[in-house]
Design a protein around this motif. Sequence first.
Motif: not given
Length: 163
Positions: A74-82, A96-106, A111-120
């Motif tokens: 719903r926003f103008k950016r791709t968001r991530l929830g872990i 540690r898992i959350k840190r690795f995931t945030r680092e990969y996403f950051r 590479d992520f086009t569009g506005n998406w909400d992603i839950q990992l």
Amino acid sequence: MLKNRENVIKGLIPVRTSYWSGRLFRRLQGSHFLQQFLFTKADRILNRSEFLRLSKSGKKIQNNHFIITFSPGRFKRTRLGITVSKRVGKAVTRNRIKRFTREYFRQNRHDFTGNWDIQLIAKKEAAGLCSKDSFYFLENIFKRVKTSWSSENYFSFCSESII
């Protein structure tokens, strides 16, 4: 000294290892260079209601270590929830898992086009992964997500679910 600053800006020397990294970070904070690599609160999914919306209306993709649920944002950016539950491991392992995931996403957010909400969601098998392996499996699953949301069928699904 100036040569080191140029190498830091080019990415040849990590910023945190230098003595003057705090000054450089504050100086470059407004620049486009750092803004593309930041992971701010606006880039995160924080509310329980948003996680529930994703689990109900999102599309799921999984591998041996992670489950990803995604839907149009719903926003103008791709968001991530872990989400890493207690059955994955103790606090050190979960963080540690959350840190690795945030680092990969950051690092790969361009590479992520569009506005998406992603839950990992991390599975129990993710607890034993080192950083290299977790980046490999995250890259694998995010590639599958990107190919899934680029398909025409999913875009027609998205436009119907938003309205």
